[in-house]
Design an enzyme around this catalytic site. Sequence first.
Site, PDB file in Angstrom:
ATOM      1  N   GLU A  49       0.836  -1.202   0.000  1.00 47.63           N
ATOM      2  CA  GLU A  49       0.000   0.000   0.000  1.00 47.63           C
ATOM      3  C   GLU A  49       0.874   1.258   0.000  1.00 47.63           C
ATOM      4  O   GLU A  49       0.612   2.225  -0.730  1.00 47.63           O
ATOM      5  CB  GLU A  49      -0.911   0.004   1.220  1.00 47.63           C
ATOM      6  CG  GLU A  49      -1.725   1.271   1.399  1.00 47.63           C
ATOM      7  CD  GLU A  49      -2.090   1.530   2.846  1.00 47.63           C
ATOM      8  OE1 GLU A  49      -2.454   2.682   3.155  1.00 47.63           O
ATOM      9  OE2 GLU A  49      -2.011   0.596   3.670  1.00 47.63           O
ATOM     10  N   ASP A  53       0.682   3.847  -3.047  1.00 48.69           N
ATOM     11  CA  ASP A  53       0.256   5.222  -2.782  1.00 48.69           C
ATOM     12  C   ASP A  53       1.174   6.219  -3.494  1.00 48.69           C
ATOM     13  O   ASP A  53       0.713   7.196  -4.099  1.00 48.69           O
ATOM     14  CB  ASP A  53       0.260   5.474  -1.272  1.00 48.69           C
ATOM     15  CG  ASP A  53      -0.059   6.918  -0.919  1.00 48.69           C
ATOM     16  OD1 ASP A  53      -1.199   7.351  -1.153  1.00 48.69           O
ATOM     17  OD2 ASP A  53       0.825   7.611  -0.412  1.00 48.69           O
ATOM     18  N   GLU A 125      -4.541   0.506  -3.451  1.00 51.93           N
ATOM     19  CA  GLU A 125      -3.170   1.002  -3.556  1.00 51.93           C
ATOM     20  C   GLU A 125      -2.166  -0.141  -3.476  1.00 51.93           C
ATOM     21  O   GLU A 125      -1.129  -0.119  -4.159  1.00 51.93           O
ATOM     22  CB  GLU A 125      -2.902   2.029  -2.455  1.00 51.93           C
ATOM     23  CG  GLU A 125      -3.698   3.316  -2.653  1.00 51.93           C
ATOM     24  CD  GLU A 125      -3.463   4.349  -1.564  1.00 51.93           C
ATOM     25  OE1 GLU A 125      -3.616   5.541  -1.845  1.00 51.93           O
ATOM     26  OE2 GLU A 125      -3.125   3.940  -0.423  1.00 51.93           O
TER      27      GLU A 125
END
Length: 231
Positions: A49, A53, A125
């Site tokens: 993630e 991101d 993400e």
Amino acid sequence: MLTENDISRLEQIIGYKFNDKALIIEALTHSSYVNEHKINKKHDYERLEFLGDAILEMISSEYLFKTFPEKKEGEMSKIRAALVCEPALYHDSLQIDLKNFIQFGKGEEATGGRNKESIIADVMEAVIGALYLDGGFDESKKFIDKYVLSNAESYQMYNDNKSTLQELVQSLKLGAVRYETCGESGPEHDKMFKVRVFVADKNMGEGTGRTKKSAEQQAAYQAVLTLNKKK
């Protein structure tokens, strides 16, 4: 528990076959599953993630820079924030039925983790991060272009519509803005709220969401659309 068929089905949906299946499995694994099964050598989605991101921010920034040559840095920052916020990514995830591929522990499953916008957005993400590591920049960009930036025209829905509505109402001198919860449904851990927004006691829009705040933002968005048509 994820099966080979589950992975194949998701790969078919997104149009990419992973060389390293462990990456996509990690992207779809919640910490509650790892803790419950005491899988010390396995990771949950959080590291991927983090990577996804950063990639999402870079690709969406490039897209906005090229798409809106007339907009200033502050305006583009607001649009980007709306495009990659939790509600927007959750909405994007519905295109690939993402929530039904995530591995949860029994406790998190029982308390509605599968329907939490924050978790689903984080997993989106993580999938981007997994695609980047397995297929490189191009594959992660294809995914973002198709499932995130394809909805760029509707970014206003995830903007701060309550503030926008308040400013619009004040500029038009229409009176007070008031929100009213007009319905609730579902169990305690997975409620849906329905909200109406009134401008000078006239119903100007309705919205639904898993929180009252989210429902109010949707209602405000409808009201902004209505008022802009009348200008």
